[in-house]
Motif scaffolding. Structure first.
Motif, PDB file in Angstrom:
ATOM      1  N   ILE A   1       0.834  -1.199   0.000  1.00 11.51           N
ATOM      2  CA  ILE A   1       0.000   0.000   0.000  1.00 11.51           C
ATOM      3  C   ILE A   1       0.874   1.257   0.000  1.00 11.51           C
ATOM      4  O   ILE A   1       0.642   2.216  -0.756  1.00 11.51           O
ATOM      5  N   GLY A   2       1.901   1.265   0.846  1.00 15.22           N
ATOM      6  CA  GLY A   2       2.799   2.415   0.894  1.00 15.22           C
ATOM      7  C   GLY A   2       3.499   2.645  -0.432  1.00 15.22           C
ATOM      8  O   GLY A   2       3.644   3.794  -0.889  1.00 15.22           O
ATOM      9  N   ARG A   3       3.916   1.571  -1.071  1.00 16.95           N
ATOM     10  CA  ARG A   3       4.595   1.678  -2.369  1.00 16.95           C
ATOM     11  C   ARG A   3       3.651   2.226  -3.428  1.00 16.95           C
ATOM     12  O   ARG A   3       4.033   3.066  -4.255  1.00 16.95           O
ATOM     13  N   GLY A   4       2.410   1.739  -3.437  1.00 18.04           N
ATOM     14  CA  GLY A   4       1.450   2.211  -4.426  1.00 18.04           C
ATOM     15  C   GLY A   4       1.164   3.700  -4.300  1.00 18.04           C
ATOM     16  O   GLY A   4       1.056   4.423  -5.309  1.00 18.04           O
ATOM     17  N   ILE A   5       1.046   4.182  -3.077  1.00 15.32           N
ATOM     18  CA  ILE A   5       0.802   5.614  -2.870  1.00 15.32           C
ATOM     19  C   ILE A   5       1.984   6.425  -3.416  1.00 15.32           C
ATOM     20  O   ILE A   5       1.800   7.450  -4.083  1.00 15.32           O
TER      21      ILE A   5
ATOM     22  N   ALA B   1       1.125   1.727  -9.675  1.00 20.38           N
ATOM     23  CA  ALA B   1       0.433   2.031  -8.419  1.00 20.38           C
ATOM     24  C   ALA B   1      -0.795   1.149  -8.246  1.00 20.38           C
ATOM     25  O   ALA B   1      -1.065   0.630  -7.147  1.00 20.38           O
ATOM     26  N   GLY B   2      -1.558   0.966  -9.327  1.00 23.43           N
ATOM     27  CA  GLY B   2      -2.727   0.092  -9.252  1.00 23.43           C
ATOM     28  C   GLY B   2      -2.357  -1.348  -8.957  1.00 23.43           C
ATOM     29  O   GLY B   2      -3.051  -2.033  -8.179  1.00 23.43           O
ATOM     30  N   LEU B   3      -1.272  -1.829  -9.536  1.00 21.71           N
ATOM     31  CA  LEU B   3      -0.819  -3.199  -9.270  1.00 21.71           C
ATOM     32  C   LEU B   3      -0.453  -3.387  -7.803  1.00 21.71           C
ATOM     33  O   LEU B   3      -0.664  -4.465  -7.233  1.00 21.71           O
ATOM     34  N   CYS B   4       0.121  -2.355  -7.179  1.00 22.17           N
ATOM     35  CA  CYS B   4       0.498  -2.467  -5.760  1.00 22.17           C
ATOM     36  C   CYS B   4      -0.730  -2.695  -4.880  1.00 22.17           C
ATOM     37  O   CYS B   4      -0.659  -3.450  -3.892  1.00 22.17           O
TER      38      CYS B   4
END
Length: 434
Positions: free
Chosen positions: A319-323, A410-413
């Motif tokens: 989640i943090g990576r996607g943001i 981001a969506g994949l994360c």
């Protein structure tokens, strides 16, 4: 003179053992240095794309093919390397792997066409670094440690970040001042120098030094070692693990992990920043700063993995990576601004923090076969990285920018976070499929 069983002598022996550093930590230190050397060239291509384009006029996608082959072989070699390590020992395999990395880097200076770069960067270095992949860290941890395994995996995984930290700014500066060939030779020299260190100090198993693994209880006996065909052992591990939902969940999550680190940011951050007017050396410095914070984040993740449910850790990390990836297109500029530094710090802490909990879940679900199964999970990581490296290059060539690549990652994360949190504990429901 104290006789056998003398309480005084027994107490002295215990204190002596307590003061002595367990050999497992020395082995871990040598393994760390080997991973640093192997990681050197994996960080280099991102700093060499612009010099190659300037000299030869090659497109981003043409150069990305060699990186893609490297990432594919880096991953596909891993499960077989894990089986080879179990069969022939970590010292022999590591020595050969570092030699391949050094040879591939040295020979790449002769490249005058993209296919030559693919043979050296892609094939030779891909095979070498694949044999020194994170399965190497998992094998060291499982063989030499019964306690602190999560911490050890975190420390060894940080070796890759340290390699990036050490080599990336050097490669960028040398490539700008003296040309990309001298930068490549610097990496080749580092790998060559590490070969005698590994051959002289690394050992395959604790029994070879007359000790037991760190944290082994009294009466511990070494497990039976594989003596069969390494390729067959690796394929058998894949066959059996593929019947498990947990395996496929780990594969999917780790493929996204690879796509959003090595494949996208590791390969294309510098060219993307350069598109916005940022000097290449500045962008390389930022990527190296990711490596600094990755050391802290990965070691901290290893410590947490010994104490916290690894599923929760993976969910938080993704989640943090996607943001971070979602906001990155808004942060890229010709100069380094405070929000960009925040992104670098957060992304660095999260870079490969996913490795210790993923290794722990492989061990939890597959027992002694955990390193072999992790080899296949890691292959998925590199498959995701290879697809992302090539796809991002194509997006850049066709749209003139990387924005769609950042948003897609981001969506994949978010998908990876959901998959990871949903992984079941062993025994809560049958894992095998009919």
């Amino acid at each position: 003179m104290a006789i056998s069983g003398d309480p005084l002598q027994t107490g002295q022996d215990r204190r002596s053992r307590a003061r002595r550093v367990h050999p497992a930590w020395l082995i871990a230190a040598v393994a760390f240095l080997a991973l640093v050397a192997a990681a050197g060239f994996r960080a280099a291509p991102s700093a060499l794309i612009e010099p190659l384009q300037s000299e030869f006029g090659w497109s981003t996608s043409a150069i990305s093919v060699s990186v893609t082959v490297n990432l594919l072989l880096f991953g596909l070699t891993a499960p077989f390397a894990a089986a080879l390590i179990q069969r022939f020992g970590v010292r022999r395999i590591t020595t050969v792997a570092l030699s391949l990395v050094a040879a591939g880097a040295a020979l790449s200076v002769l490249s005058t066409a993209p296919w030559m770069l693919t043979l050296t960067w892609g094939v030779l270095i891909g095979l070498g670094t694949g044999s020194m992949a994170l399965v190497f860290a998992a094998s060291i941890a499982d063989t030499w440690f019964l306690e602190r395994r999560g911490l050890v995996v975190g420390i060894l995984t940080a070796g890759s970040a340290t390699g990036q930290l050490v080599f990336l700014p050097l490669v960028a500066v040398v490539a700008e001042s003296s040309g990309w060939r001298w930068a490549t030779l610097a990496v080749a020299t580092a790998a060559f120098l590490m070969v005698p260190v590994v051959a002289g100090f690394l050992r395959d198993r604790p029994e070879h030094l007359g000790v037991t693994p760190f944290g082994a209880p009294d009466g511990w006996q070494p497990p039976q070692r594989s003596s069969g065909n390494p390729a067959r052992a690796a394929l058998a591990a894949l066959r059996d693990a593929s019947r498990s939902r947990t395996f496929w969940a780990l594969v999917a999550g780790f493929a996204i992990c690879g796509a959003t680190t090595n494949g996208l940011v590791g390969t294309h951050f510098i060219p993307s920043a350069h598109d916005h007017g940022m000097p290449q050396t500045t962008a390389a410095g930022l990527l190296a700063l990711v490596g600094v914070f990755d050391i802290v984040g990965t070691i901290g993740s290893g410590w947490l993995t010994d104490r916290v449910n690894p599923r929760i850790l993976l969910g938080v990390y993704y989640i943090g990576r996607g943001i971070g990836l979602a906001v990155l297109p808004l942060l890229l500029d010709a100069t380094v601004n405070p929000p960009m530094l925040v992104f670098i710090i957060v992304y660095g802490l999260d870079w490969v923090a996913t490795v210790p909990p993923t290794v722990a879940l492989c061990r939890e679900a597959f027992g002694d076969r955990g390193p072999l199964v992790f080899g296949w999970v890691f292959a998925a990581h590199q498959l995701g990285a290879a697809v992302a490296a090539l796809t991002a290059g194509l997006i850049r060539d066709h749209t003139g920018q990387y924005t769609l690549a950042w948003f897609g990652a981001a969506g994949l994360c978010a998908v990876a976070a959901v998959i990871s949190v949903a992984i079941r504990r062993p025994g809560t429901r049958p894992q095998a499929q009919a």
